[in-house]
Design an enzyme around this catalytic site. Structure first.
Site, PDB file in Angstrom:
ATOM      1  N   HIS A   1       3.073   1.748  -7.092  1.00 49.57           N
ATOM      2  CA  HIS A   1       2.352   3.020  -6.988  1.00 49.57           C
ATOM      3  C   HIS A   1       2.945   3.937  -5.917  1.00 49.57           C
ATOM      4  O   HIS A   1       2.916   5.161  -6.064  1.00 49.57           O
ATOM      5  CB  HIS A   1       0.882   2.720  -6.675  1.00 49.57           C
ATOM      6  CG  HIS A   1       0.009   3.924  -6.584  1.00 49.57           C
ATOM      7  ND1 HIS A   1      -0.156   4.814  -7.629  1.00 49.57           N
ATOM      8  CD2 HIS A   1      -0.773   4.391  -5.563  1.00 49.57           C
ATOM      9  CE1 HIS A   1      -0.995   5.773  -7.262  1.00 49.57           C
ATOM     10  NE2 HIS A   1      -1.378   5.541  -6.018  1.00 49.57           N
TER      11      HIS A   1
ATOM     12  N   HIS B   1       0.849  13.169  -5.522  1.00 47.60           N
ATOM     13  CA  HIS B   1       0.862  11.709  -5.666  1.00 47.60           C
ATOM     14  C   HIS B   1      -0.557  11.202  -5.839  1.00 47.60           C
ATOM     15  O   HIS B   1      -1.466  11.603  -5.100  1.00 47.60           O
ATOM     16  CB  HIS B   1       1.495  11.058  -4.438  1.00 47.60           C
ATOM     17  CG  HIS B   1       1.395   9.554  -4.432  1.00 47.60           C
ATOM     18  ND1 HIS B   1       0.816   8.842  -3.408  1.00 47.60           N
ATOM     19  CD2 HIS B   1       1.787   8.634  -5.352  1.00 47.60           C
ATOM     20  CE1 HIS B   1       0.866   7.544  -3.681  1.00 47.60           C
ATOM     21  NE2 HIS B   1       1.447   7.398  -4.852  1.00 47.60           N
ATOM     22  N   SER B   2      -0.796  10.336  -6.816  1.00 47.16           N
ATOM     23  CA  SER B   2      -2.057   9.630  -6.986  1.00 47.16           C
ATOM     24  C   SER B   2      -3.214  10.615  -7.098  1.00 47.16           C
ATOM     25  O   SER B   2      -3.291  11.387  -8.055  1.00 47.16           O
ATOM     26  CB  SER B   2      -2.241   8.642  -5.832  1.00 47.16           C
ATOM     27  OG  SER B   2      -3.236   7.696  -6.113  1.00 47.16           O
ATOM     28  N   LEU B   3      -4.121  10.640  -6.114  1.00 47.12           N
ATOM     29  CA  LEU B   3      -5.195  11.635  -6.098  1.00 47.12           C
ATOM     30  C   LEU B   3      -4.626  13.042  -6.226  1.00 47.12           C
ATOM     31  O   LEU B   3      -5.154  13.873  -6.973  1.00 47.12           O
ATOM     32  CB  LEU B   3      -5.995  11.510  -4.798  1.00 47.12           C
ATOM     33  CG  LEU B   3      -6.982  12.633  -4.488  1.00 47.12           C
ATOM     34  CD1 LEU B   3      -8.167  12.573  -5.428  1.00 47.12           C
ATOM     35  CD2 LEU B   3      -7.426  12.582  -3.036  1.00 47.12           C
TER      36      LEU B   3
END
Length: 285
Positions: free
Chosen positions: A260, A93-95
């Site tokens: 997000h 997820h994300s990073l």
């Protein structure tokens, strides 16, 4: 368990079937392994699940000055080389998504496939799209100021969880109305265990990237993108266009109405879960 990556101690949680195919799970920039507690029971019967705390996060060591994508990629590589026992599927997820994508490009022999949840593929540049600053940046700035103070004051997980529940989400409503209770708990745990300096390279636009948006992803890939109308969406139309151009095999799905934090959301966690299970059934081996 703790492994070493060039002097940085990395905490890795291991769960599930030791004889099953390995799934490596990677969290976002203010989080830790706790954010994936809910997922483990869905995978544990058939898969070996490894969850990494990146450097500066959770129970892993601090390494100020190295909080850039190449170092996070090296953390994930260390887990793959030391623990995975062969190529694995990586969920990020994300990073964690940006890290997984870069790792797949740089070390494809370690990766069966990747599932990316609204991944950060290009550092702050991706957060400063055509519509201006992403709302995540304001949240990161607030966390950078408040997290060290809360840690110094000895705030408890329960106290911070109550604060997080009242904080406004991307839709303006309190997070407590839109997020799973376990997600609020995980957010609090992650923040209290965070080295807040991990946010500095994002906030000062010095983040060194690792993923090449103009090169292919050489493994099976599924991207679950937030709705572009959400002010905290990271993957937007230009990113999707680049993926279509350079990695046409990648399955890119925009989750309508999602922000997000797809896996934290009451409305959208099931969408992500079913996508992950379907991908694993096809590619985990």
């Amino acid at each position: 368990m703790i492994i070493d990556n060039a002097g940085v101690a990395l905490h890795v949680a291991e769960d599930g079937n030791p004889d099953g195919p390995t799934v490596l799970v990677l969290h976002g920039i203010t989080s830790c392994t706790t954010t994936w507690d809910w997922l483990v029971p869905h995978l544990a019967a058939d898969h070996r699940v490894l969850r990494l705390d990146f450097r500066g996060h959770g129970q892993s060591g601090r390494a100020e000055g190295t909080y850039h994508f190449p170092s996070y990629v090296s953390d994930a590589v260390a887990v793959c080389e030391q623990l995975a026992g062969g190529p694995c599927v990586i969920l990020g997820h994300s990073l964690g998504g940006g890290t997984a994508a870069a790792l797949a490009q740089q070390r494809p022999e370690l990766v069966r496939g990747i599932v990316l949840e609204d991944p950060a593929l290009a550092g702050r540049d991706q957060l400063q799209g055509a519509r201006g600053d992403n709302s995540l940046l304001a949240g990161f700035q607030l966390m950078r100021q408040s997290v060290p103070m809360m840690q110094q004051m000895g705030a408890t997980v329960e106290q911070l969880e109550a604060i997080v529940a009242q904080a406004p989400g991307a839709d303006g409503k309190p997070l407590g109305e839109s997020m799973h209770p376990d997600a609020l708990h995980a957010m609090a745990v992650g923040l209290l265990q965070l080295d807040a300096t991990v946010l500095d390279p994002v906030l000062d636009a010095s983040m060194v990237t690792a993923f090449d948006a103009h090169a292919t992803i050489p493994v099976p890939a599924l991207v679950l993108a937030a709705d572009g109308a959400s002010p905290d969406a990271v993957v937007r139309a230009p990113d999707i266009a680049l993926l279509a151009q350079h990695s046409p095999h990648a399955d890119v799905r925009v989750v309508a109405g999602a922000g997000h934090l797809i896996h934290d959301s009451l409305a959208h966690r099931e969408t992500l879960l079913q996508a992950v299970l379907g991908f694993l059934a096809e590619h985990a081996g």
